[in-house]
Design an enzyme around this catalytic site. Structure first.
Site, mmCIF file in Angstrom:
data_model
loop_
_atom_site.group_PDB
_atom_site.id
_atom_site.type_symbol
_atom_site.label_atom_id
_atom_site.label_comp_id
_atom_site.label_asym_id
_atom_site.label_seq_id
_atom_site.Cartn_x
_atom_site.Cartn_y
_atom_site.Cartn_z
ATOM 1 N N GLY A 60 0.569 -1.170 0.051
ATOM 2 C CA GLY A 60 0.076 -0.083 0.157
ATOM 3 C C GLY A 60 0.979 1.194 0.043
ATOM 4 C CD GLN A 65 3.304 6.071 2.903
ATOM 5 O OE1 GLN A 65 2.476 5.404 2.264
ATOM 6 N NE2 GLN A 65 4.408 5.334 3.609
ATOM 7 C CB CYS A 110 6.162 2.654 7.658
ATOM 8 S SG CYS A 110 5.232 4.130 6.653
ATOM 9 C CG LEU A 111 6.715 2.018 1.236
ATOM 10 C CD1 LEU A 111 5.732 2.231 0.021
ATOM 11 C CD2 LEU A 111 7.685 0.910 0.968
ATOM 12 C CG HIS A 153 0.288 0.918 7.495
ATOM 13 N ND1 HIS A 153 1.289 0.230 8.195
ATOM 14 C CD2 HIS A 153 0.716 1.697 6.479
ATOM 15 C CE1 HIS A 153 2.458 1.156 7.973
ATOM 16 N NE2 HIS A 153 2.189 1.645 6.908
ATOM 17 C CD GLU A 154 -1.118 2.212 3.152
ATOM 18 O OE1 GLU A 154 -0.709 3.393 2.761
ATOM 19 O OE2 GLU A 154 -0.393 1.250 3.402
ATOM 20 C CG HIS A 157 0.391 6.391 6.160
ATOM 21 N ND1 HIS A 157 1.548 7.059 6.622
ATOM 22 C CD2 HIS A 157 0.755 5.415 5.549
ATOM 23 C CE1 HIS A 157 2.749 6.134 6.744
ATOM 24 N NE2 HIS A 157 2.077 5.097 5.787
HETATM 25 C C1 N9Y Z 1 3.798 0.349 2.869
HETATM 26 C C2 N9Y Z 1 3.734 -0.899 3.918
HETATM 27 C C3 N9Y Z 1 2.279 -1.069 4.104
HETATM 28 C C4 N9Y Z 1 1.932 -2.375 4.972
HETATM 29 C C5 N9Y Z 1 2.721 -2.408 6.394
HETATM 30 C C6 N9Y Z 1 1.842 -3.196 7.196
HETATM 31 C C7 N9Y Z 1 0.446 -3.391 6.560
HETATM 32 C C8 N9Y Z 1 0.754 -2.376 5.257
HETATM 33 C C9 N9Y Z 1 4.688 -2.098 3.123
HETATM 34 C C10 N9Y Z 1 7.766 -1.711 4.372
HETATM 35 C C11 N9Y Z 1 8.197 -2.677 3.644
HETATM 36 C C12 N9Y Z 1 7.596 -4.041 3.655
HETATM 37 C C13 N9Y Z 1 6.062 -3.757 3.158
HETATM 38 C C14 N9Y Z 1 5.163 -4.753 3.582
HETATM 39 C C15 N9Y Z 1 4.284 -6.974 2.921
HETATM 40 C C16 N9Y Z 1 3.266 -7.197 3.682
HETATM 41 C C17 N9Y Z 1 2.545 -8.485 4.047
HETATM 42 C C18 N9Y Z 1 2.706 -9.211 2.732
HETATM 43 C C19 N9Y Z 1 3.643 -8.811 1.839
HETATM 44 C C20 N9Y Z 1 2.408 2.160 3.214
HETATM 45 N N1 N9Y Z 1 3.372 1.626 3.484
HETATM 46 N N2 N9Y Z 1 5.398 -2.351 3.566
HETATM 47 N N3 N9Y Z 1 6.062 -1.892 4.564
HETATM 48 N N4 N9Y Z 1 4.986 -5.784 2.673
HETATM 49 N N5 N9Y Z 1 4.328 -7.848 1.818
HETATM 50 O O1 N9Y Z 1 4.222 2.166 4.265
HETATM 51 O O2 N9Y Z 1 3.908 -2.442 2.341
HETATM 52 O O3 N9Y Z 1 4.757 -4.758 4.780
HETATM 53 O O4 N9Y Z 1 1.800 3.053 3.939
HETATM 54 NI NI NI Z 2 3.480 3.090 5.660
#
Ligand code: N9Y
Ligand code: NI
Length: 188
Positions: A60, A65, A110-111, A153-154, A157
């Site tokens: 997401g 962001q 989180c990114l 989570h989104e 934000h």
């Molecule tokens: C991107 C986040 C959002 C997720 C974090 C937890 C739930 C939503 C994101 C950083 C690197 C990894 C990646 C991730 C993933 C999770 C489950 C299954 C497969 C948006 N963000 N990540 N966070 N990937 N892949 O910050 O996707 O969690 O706001």
């Molecule tokens: Ni995030």
């Protein structure tokens, strides 16, 4: 195209603002932003494109962001996550939720956060959401599991909330009452 250099990090004030509602019909700018957010999550999950453009994989991404304080985000799950959901939402909200909670056993990332923050992030296990699509039509859907966690989570934000705000700082792995853990393979 959104690249890592466009993603603002922890400490940037936009991440702590309440984002503004989007007006309809969509401006060309808001439409493009929605499309770009979805493009990011799709491309970031494609190994070749992620490598080529140096994209950190995400399921997401929310407009704040990329330093746009607007109530827009994209989610993308494909079969590799055992889900199938791809959407862009405008002015999203949770209209009802379960009492039962859930959390990712491996914690969240989180990114916009370049460090690991260990601990459980409690989320509602099931949510019913409403939002508008690109055409300003109302979408209503039920989510559970990973998509429900990612939606929350989104949505956070858009309200200036970071995942670690929900972690119990004294005891990050304290048991969460009435919660089902979700296991997953490490995302990176
Ligand atoms: C991107 C986040 C959002 C997720 C974090 C937890 C739930 C939503 C994101 C950083 C690197 C990894 C990646 C991730 C993933 C999770 C489950 C299954 C497969 C948006 N963000 N990540 N966070 N990937 N892949 O910050 O996707 O969690 O706001
Ligand atoms: Ni995030």
């Amino acid at each position: 195209m959104i690249r890592m250099k466009d993603i603002i990090r922890e400490g940037h004030p936009t991440l702590r603002e309440r984002a503004e509602e989007v007006k309809f019909p969509l401006s060309e700018e808001d439409r493009k932003l929605g499309e770009d957010l979805l493009e990011y999550v799709v491309n970031s999950q494609d190994d070749e494109l992620a490598e080529k453009y140096d994209l950190r994989p995400g399921v997401g991404i929310a407009a704040p962001q990329v330093n746009q304080a607007k109530r827009i985000f994209a989610l993308h799950f494909d079969n590799s996550t055992g889900e199938n959901l791809s959407l862009v939402v405008f002015n999203p909200k949770i209209v009802s939720h379960s009492v039962e909670k859930t959390y990712l056993a491996a914690g969240e990332g989180c990114l916009s956060v370049d460090r690991a923050v260990p601990g459980y992030v409690p989320r509602y296990a099931r949510i019913t959401i409403k939002a508008l699509n690109f055409d300003g039509e109302e979408i209503k859907m039920r989510l559970k599991g990973l998509p429900a966690i990612a939606f929350q989570h989104e949505l956070d934000h858009l309200n200036g909330v970071m995942f670690f705000d929900h972690i119990d700082s004294k005891n990050p792995f304290a048991e969460i009452e009435n919660a089902i853990p979700i296991e997953r393979d490490s995302a990176e």
